[in-house]
Scaffold this motif. Structure first.
Motif, PDB file in Angstrom:
ATOM      1  N   SER A   1      32.159  50.500  34.736  1.00  0.00           N
ATOM      2  CA  SER A   1      32.157  50.682  33.280  1.00  0.00           C
ATOM      3  C   SER A   1      33.505  50.313  32.678  1.00  0.00           C
ATOM      4  O   SER A   1      33.592  49.606  31.671  1.00  0.00           O
ATOM      5  CB  SER A   1      31.808  52.140  32.929  1.00  0.00           C
ATOM      6  OG  SER A   1      30.513  52.466  33.390  1.00  0.00           O
ATOM      7  N   ILE A   2      34.566  50.781  33.305  1.00  0.00           N
ATOM      8  CA  ILE A   2      35.916  50.464  32.809  1.00  0.00           C
ATOM      9  C   ILE A   2      36.176  48.964  32.906  1.00  0.00           C
ATOM     10  O   ILE A   2      36.746  48.360  31.997  1.00  0.00           O
ATOM     11  CB  ILE A   2      36.971  51.255  33.605  1.00  0.00           C
ATOM     12  CG1 ILE A   2      36.815  52.759  33.340  1.00  0.00           C
ATOM     13  CG2 ILE A   2      38.374  50.778  33.267  1.00  0.00           C
ATOM     14  CD1 ILE A   2      37.672  53.622  34.238  1.00  0.00           C
ATOM     15  N   ALA A   3      35.751  48.362  34.006  1.00  0.00           N
ATOM     16  CA  ALA A   3      35.992  46.923  34.212  1.00  0.00           C
ATOM     17  C   ALA A   3      35.335  46.080  33.133  1.00  0.00           C
ATOM     18  O   ALA A   3      35.846  45.035  32.741  1.00  0.00           O
ATOM     19  CB  ALA A   3      35.486  46.506  35.593  1.00  0.00           C
ATOM     20  N   THR A   4      34.161  46.520  32.643  1.00  0.00           N
ATOM     21  CA  THR A   4      33.411  45.741  31.645  1.00  0.00           C
ATOM     22  C   THR A   4      33.601  46.284  30.227  1.00  0.00           C
ATOM     23  O   THR A   4      32.813  45.939  29.331  1.00  0.00           O
ATOM     24  CB  THR A   4      31.913  45.765  31.984  1.00  0.00           C
ATOM     25  OG1 THR A   4      31.457  47.134  32.024  1.00  0.00           O
ATOM     26  CG2 THR A   4      31.636  45.107  33.330  1.00  0.00           C
TER      27      THR A   4
ATOM     28  N   VAL B   1      24.341  40.252  32.068  1.00  0.00           N
ATOM     29  CA  VAL B   1      25.478  39.905  32.914  1.00  0.00           C
ATOM     30  C   VAL B   1      26.749  40.055  32.083  1.00  0.00           C
ATOM     31  O   VAL B   1      26.815  39.580  30.945  1.00  0.00           O
ATOM     32  CB  VAL B   1      25.369  38.467  33.456  1.00  0.00           C
ATOM     33  CG1 VAL B   1      26.548  38.147  34.360  1.00  0.00           C
ATOM     34  CG2 VAL B   1      24.063  38.274  34.198  1.00  0.00           C
ATOM     35  N   TYR B   2      27.753  40.743  32.645  1.00  0.00           N
ATOM     36  CA  TYR B   2      28.978  41.037  31.913  1.00  0.00           C
ATOM     37  C   TYR B   2      30.191  40.471  32.643  1.00  0.00           C
ATOM     38  O   TYR B   2      30.227  40.416  33.873  1.00  0.00           O
ATOM     39  CB  TYR B   2      29.176  42.553  31.756  1.00  0.00           C
ATOM     40  CG  TYR B   2      28.087  43.231  30.976  1.00  0.00           C
ATOM     41  CD1 TYR B   2      28.206  43.418  29.597  1.00  0.00           C
ATOM     42  CD2 TYR B   2      26.943  43.698  31.610  1.00  0.00           C
ATOM     43  CE1 TYR B   2      27.205  44.055  28.874  1.00  0.00           C
ATOM     44  CE2 TYR B   2      25.937  44.329  30.896  1.00  0.00           C
ATOM     45  CZ  TYR B   2      26.069  44.507  29.524  1.00  0.00           C
ATOM     46  OH  TYR B   2      25.076  45.113  28.813  1.00  0.00           O
ATOM     47  N   LYS B   3      31.173  40.088  31.871  1.00  0.00           N
ATOM     48  CA  LYS B   3      32.458  39.720  32.433  1.00  0.00           C
ATOM     49  C   LYS B   3      33.279  40.987  32.616  1.00  0.00           C
ATOM     50  O   LYS B   3      33.290  41.862  31.744  1.00  0.00           O
ATOM     51  CB  LYS B   3      33.195  38.752  31.504  1.00  0.00           C
ATOM     52  CG  LYS B   3      34.551  38.285  32.026  1.00  0.00           C
ATOM     53  CD  LYS B   3      35.195  37.318  31.042  1.00  0.00           C
ATOM     54  CE  LYS B   3      36.565  36.865  31.511  1.00  0.00           C
ATOM     55  NZ  LYS B   3      37.196  35.940  30.547  1.00  0.00           N
ATOM     56  N   GLY B   4      33.954  41.087  33.767  1.00  0.00           N
ATOM     57  CA  GLY B   4      34.738  42.284  34.021  1.00  0.00           C
ATOM     58  C   GLY B   4      36.080  41.958  34.638  1.00  0.00           C
ATOM     59  O   GLY B   4      36.316  40.850  35.119  1.00  0.00           O
TER      60      GLY B   4
ATOM     61  N   GLY C   1      43.264  43.118  38.602  1.00  0.00           N
ATOM     62  CA  GLY C   1      43.317  41.949  37.744  1.00  0.00           C
ATOM     63  C   GLY C   1      42.283  40.886  38.064  1.00  0.00           C
ATOM     64  O   GLY C   1      42.166  39.889  37.335  1.00  0.00           O
ATOM     65  N   GLN C   2      41.529  41.057  39.149  1.00  0.00           N
ATOM     66  CA  GLN C   2      40.536  40.053  39.526  1.00  0.00           C
ATOM     67  C   GLN C   2      39.374  40.047  38.539  1.00  0.00           C
ATOM     68  O   GLN C   2      38.810  41.094  38.210  1.00  0.00           O
ATOM     69  CB  GLN C   2      40.010  40.317  40.938  1.00  0.00           C
ATOM     70  CG  GLN C   2      38.985  39.287  41.402  1.00  0.00           C
ATOM     71  CD  GLN C   2      38.505  39.546  42.811  1.00  0.00           C
ATOM     72  OE1 GLN C   2      38.918  40.523  43.443  1.00  0.00           O
ATOM     73  NE2 GLN C   2      37.642  38.695  43.323  1.00  0.00           N
ATOM     74  N   LEU C   3      39.008  38.867  38.064  1.00  0.00           N
ATOM     75  CA  LEU C   3      37.873  38.725  37.175  1.00  0.00           C
ATOM     76  C   LEU C   3      36.585  38.690  37.991  1.00  0.00           C
ATOM     77  O   LEU C   3      36.516  38.057  39.045  1.00  0.00           O
ATOM     78  CB  LEU C   3      37.991  37.448  36.335  1.00  0.00           C
ATOM     79  CG  LEU C   3      39.160  37.388  35.350  1.00  0.00           C
ATOM     80  CD1 LEU C   3      39.180  36.055  34.631  1.00  0.00           C
ATOM     81  CD2 LEU C   3      39.087  38.532  34.344  1.00  0.00           C
ATOM     82  N   VAL C   4      35.576  39.384  37.473  1.00  0.00           N
ATOM     83  CA  VAL C   4      34.290  39.454  38.174  1.00  0.00           C
ATOM     84  C   VAL C   4      33.158  39.241  37.180  1.00  0.00           C
ATOM     85  O   VAL C   4      33.340  39.348  35.961  1.00  0.00           O
ATOM     86  CB  VAL C   4      34.108  40.816  38.883  1.00  0.00           C
ATOM     87  CG1 VAL C   4      35.107  40.979  40.011  1.00  0.00           C
ATOM     88  CG2 VAL C   4      34.223  41.968  37.888  1.00  0.00           C
ATOM     89  N   ALA C   5      31.987  38.946  37.721  1.00  0.00           N
ATOM     90  CA  ALA C   5      30.759  38.882  36.936  1.00  0.00           C
ATOM     91  C   ALA C   5      29.871  40.022  37.396  1.00  0.00           C
ATOM     92  O   ALA C   5      29.589  40.152  38.590  1.00  0.00           O
ATOM     93  CB  ALA C   5      30.065  37.541  37.122  1.00  0.00           C
ATOM     94  N   VAL C   6      29.461  40.865  36.471  1.00  0.00           N
ATOM     95  CA  VAL C   6      28.720  42.087  36.786  1.00  0.00           C
ATOM     96  C   VAL C   6      27.258  41.907  36.356  1.00  0.00           C
ATOM     97  O   VAL C   6      26.963  41.714  35.181  1.00  0.00           O
ATOM     98  CB  VAL C   6      29.335  43.307  36.074  1.00  0.00           C
ATOM     99  CG1 VAL C   6      28.519  44.556  36.360  1.00  0.00           C
ATOM    100  CG2 VAL C   6      30.777  43.500  36.518  1.00  0.00           C
ATOM    101  N   LYS C   7      26.368  41.964  37.323  1.00  0.00           N
ATOM    102  CA  LYS C   7      24.935  41.737  37.103  1.00  0.00           C
ATOM    103  C   LYS C   7      24.231  43.090  37.151  1.00  0.00           C
ATOM    104  O   LYS C   7      24.146  43.736  38.200  1.00  0.00           O
ATOM    105  CB  LYS C   7      24.431  40.799  38.202  1.00  0.00           C
ATOM    106  CG  LYS C   7      23.073  40.193  38.001  1.00  0.00           C
ATOM    107  CD  LYS C   7      22.824  39.204  39.151  1.00  0.00           C
ATOM    108  CE  LYS C   7      21.504  38.497  39.004  1.00  0.00           C
ATOM    109  NZ  LYS C   7      21.271  37.579  40.144  1.00  0.00           N
TER     110      LYS C   7
END
Length: 830
Positions: free
Chosen positions: A508-511, A528-531, A536-542
């Protein structure tokens, strides 16, 4: 005047007879082969023929050997590679001093065999091995043989290596082009030093090096549609010769190895397909490129970056280690001291390709302990290993200077342990770090245990019926709510996932609490969310939508599969979250969105250079090849499409969305009542009958290839009469207008024959019957083949647009589940 021409002229009173059209396998001094009369030699059992030919589109004439018993003319040896004959006046004969010679109309010598012995009653004979030999009548000793002077092809029974008595080197050299068999830049042979290597050269530079011979066979068994290939390699090393040779066990198979402009490839003839199928190739990936990662660098194809320093070493360039810096390699973290042997340790590294052996020393009689002592007593020695792995290991190989050209080998490769010289202080630091980690872990476990005991005590006191939070297990669907738990019985531990778990609060915090500004889009699975993680690593949250047509099965399937798959052309799964009725997958973030964004977006229409498109095609094929052949599990993706091809910052493609993928067993087809996928990419046997195999993915790839070439979407393209992209491509192909399919935005137009070959390959992938489609390994072979040698496609499946009602005729009830064109890396909602 050339000596052979002189001999010919001085023998002008001799009467020659031309070989008749009846098949013969040899000629004597009184016979010859004439190009103008189209005469040939045919080996005894009819496997090979010797005669005149013109390669590709050239009008030049060459004397060569080719397969006689297959419909595709495949040349394996050329005599006059450097001196073609401009017309059909060629004459092949045995001159008066007993040497084979090739002449033209003006009696000029275009080629001659450099036999060191004069034959009194010479016979030139073509053997069933493909070897052209010169011998005395009634004797078996060869005075000269073509196998000693290979062209670009390595045949069974042919030696690659050295005759140490005469200095003769047998080495493959590529054809300069399909029209010109003269030697090109690439060559492949044995590097002559203490511990010999097979090395591919590009000009004077090393291009690729094989794994050093370790006493094990390089042979194997391959099967292609009923054609069984079983061969065995042998390495011979003595004071007279040094060479590799391979032999076929089943002589009915037709097999060859070829060096072209970029790689060494093995082919087997598949009679049912009337074509060659590639069963091996080198280099097979970027890590095979010679010394890509520099000294003490380990190339790991599944890592990013692929170059990593060996343990105990650090990059030469500390600021950054990008591809431009890789060749600079690594240096020791702790420098060695040669004065005190007590400060030296040898650290065992397993699973590595042994380093380049240019600066090495070999003793086949030493054991491993003797080898260690030998290395310890020489300050220049950097590593040692057994040279022979048979019977538990024997022999001693020692390396001097820096260790180069190292890579991590696959689990099933010929691997042996390497012992590298290290500072003892480095090992002491490592041991202290391990001790420190153990202490921290023990303290952490104690703290966690104490914290967990508090709610446990409360539970005991209140007699509350809770659940044990022990491990993450996908095997029990009855526990889909909350954390997925396992009872204290410990059963089913083999089903536990080796995958990091993220808490719902951290996701939740990441996105930004799944804010709309972070939302990348929404597909069939859910949003799908960017997080951004804490590091500091960017992720894609499905995030699985509760109303989604997909659900628990798809999430479980995707997580289990991707966690077991490691390849540069597959998207990387970083972890998951299954807390508070949430089912979430966390992926690496890819900034360049998906392939459909570039191909079909009317505003941001991109990829204007042909090189980038072919790079993407190559990456997709490599990813599929890994799924179908080289992964631990054979995987059928079942939903390959443009929106499921994600692109990283360098436009490297990564196959994503494995929710519908299936583990596959066997070589045939499997059936399902639940047809899932995306209309427009599904093969006919799958869409209508629920049958799927690796050929289902091949069909999808064929559609995708047409879309990449044309920039048009299959299901969204209509020319006339509801025709789709497949039908449009087929009509253009039939009318020889396939160049009209080329995407008009391409800035650099590809060569016509190359573009047409890509369309040809796409149509072959789209054949109605699955058995008519190539495998992915066949497709790779076709990309490297002369376009003129590609088989002609039949009318492809789904040549005309169909409505969903067409699927109703199936005996099964199709459930088209995936309308998910939403990739996990889109930067903004569309």
């Amino acid at each position: 005047m050339d000596i052979f021409a002189s001999v010919f002229l001085s023998s002008s009173l001799l009467v020659f007879s031309f070989v008749s059209s009846d098949a013969v396998d040899s000629i004597t001094q009184s016979q010859s082969l004439s190009d103008s009369k189209n005469t040939t030699l045919v080996s005894k059992n009819g496997r090979f023929a010797l005669g005149f030919f013109s390669p590709g589109n050239s009008n030049n004439r060459y004397l060569g050997i080719w397969y006689n018993n297959i419909p595709v003319k495949t040349v394996v040896w050329v005599a006059n590679r450097l001196d073609p004959i401009p017309d059909s006046s060629g004459l092949f004969m045995v001159n008066s001093i007993g040497s084979p010679v090739l002449l033209s109309s003006n009696k000029a010598v275009h080629w001659s065999a450099n036999s060191t012995k004069q034959a009194r009653n010479p016979i030139v004979q073509l053997l069933d091995s493909g070897n052209l030999v010169l011998r005395e009548e009634n004797e078996d000793n060869y005075l000269w043989q073509s196998f000693d002077y290979p062209s670009d092809t390595w045949l069974p029974g042919m030696k690659i290596g050295w005759d140490l008595r005469t200095g003769l080197e047998r080495r493959l050299t590529e054809w300069k082009s399909l029209d010109d068999p003269s030697p090109g830049e690439m060559s492949w042979g044995m590097e002559l030093h203490n511990f010999p290597d097979l090395v591919m050269m590009k000009g004077s530079q090393k291009y690729m090096r094989s794994v050093p011979w370790n006493g094990d066979s390089f042979g194997g068994i391959y099967e292609f549609q009923g054609t069984l290939v079983y061969y065995n390699f042998t390495f011979v090393s003595n004071k007279y010769e040094l060479y590799f040779i391979y032999e076929l066990i089943n002589n009915s198979a037709i097999i060859r190895a070829v060096l072209n402009q970029s790689m060494y490839m093995g082919y087997v003839w598949v009679g049912e397909k009337e074509g060659w199928s590639m069963y091996l190739n080198s280099p097979k990936d970027k890590c095979d490129v010679y010394n890509l990662c520099g000294a003490y660098g380990n190339c790991i194809i599944s890592e990013s970056p692929i170059c990593q320093c060996l343990e105990g070493f650090k990059p030469v360039s500390l600021e950054t280690w990008d591809p431009d810096e890789w060749s600079r390699g690594c240096i020791r973290s702790t420098q060695l001291s040669c004065q005190d042997k007590d400060k030296i340790r040898f650290v065992k590294f397993a699973g590595l390709k042994l380093p380049a052996t240019t600066y090495s020393w070999l003793n086949v009689s030493m054991n491993l302990e003797e080898c260690r002592v030998k290395c310890l007593n020489n300050c220049s020695c950097t590593a040692y290993a057994n040279s022979d792995m048979k019977d538990g290991g024997s022999g001693c190989a020692i390396w001097f200077n820096d260790l180069t050209d190292i890579r991590q080998l696959e689990a099933n490769s010929n691997r042996q342990d390497l012992y590298i010289r290290m500072s003892a202080s480095e090992q002491e630091v490592k041991n202290k770090q391990k001790t420190k980690v153990v202490v921290i872990v023990v303290v952490a476990i104690a703290i966690v245990f104490g914290v967990l005991m508090i709610p446990y005590c409360i539970w005991k006191r209140s007699n509350f019926r809770g659940e044990d939070l022990i491990s993450f297990d996908f095997s029990n669907r009855a526990t889909q709510r909350g954390l997925i738990n396992k009872k204290r019985t410990g059963k089913g531990r083999n089903n536990e996932m080796e995958l990091p778990l993220f808490s719902f609060s951290s996701v939740s915090i990441a996105t930004n609490y799944f804010s709309a500004t972070n939302k990348l889009g929404e597909g069939g699975f859910g949003p799908v969310y960017k997080g951004s993680l804490l590091n500091g690593q960017l992720v894609a949250v499905k995030r699985l939508s509760r109303k989604s047509g997909q659900g628990w099965e798809e999430l479980k399937n995707e997580a289990m599969l991707i966690a077991k798959l490691q390849h540069n052309n597959l998207v990387k799964l970083l972890g998951c979250c299954i807390e508070r009725d949430e089912k979430i997958l966390i992926y690496e973030y890819l900034p360049n969105k998906s392939l459909d964004y570039f191909l079909f977006d009317p505003i941001r229409h991109g990829i204007k250079d042909w090189a980038t498109r072919t790079h993407i095609i190559e990456g997709i094929v490599q990813g599929l090849l890994y799924l179908h052949q080289y992964s631990r599990l054979q995987i059928i993706h079942r939903d390959l499409k443009a929106s499921n091809i994600l692109l990283d910052k360098d436009m490297n493609p990564k196959i994503s969305d494995f929710g519908l993928a299936r583990i596959f067993c066997g070589n045939g087809s499997q059936a399902t009542n639940r047809i899932v996928g995306t209309y427009g990419y599904m093969s006919p046997e799958y869409a209508m009958e629920g049958l799927f195999s690796v050929k289902s993915d091949v069909f999808s790839f064929g559609v995708l290839l047409l879309e990449i070439l044309s920039g048009k979407k299959n299901t969204g393209f209509y020319e006339s009469d509801s025709i789709n992209l497949i039908g449009y491509a087929w009509n253009l192909w039939k009318s020889n207008r396939s160049l009209e399919l080329m995407d008009p935005i391409l800035g650099d137009t590809p060569p016509t024959n190359v573009f047409l070959s890509y369309i040809n390959i796409a149509l072959l992938c789209l054949q109605e019957n699955a058995v008519d489609r190539p495998t992915i390994s066949d497709v790779i072979s076709m990309f490297n083949k002369d376009p003129a040698l590609l088989p002609s496609p039949k009318k492809p499946a789904f040549s005309f647009g169909r409505g969903m009602e067409d699927l109703g005729s199936s005996k099964r009830n199709p459930e088209i589940c995936s309308l998910n064109d939403m990739p996990v890396s889109i930067l903004e909602a569309r």
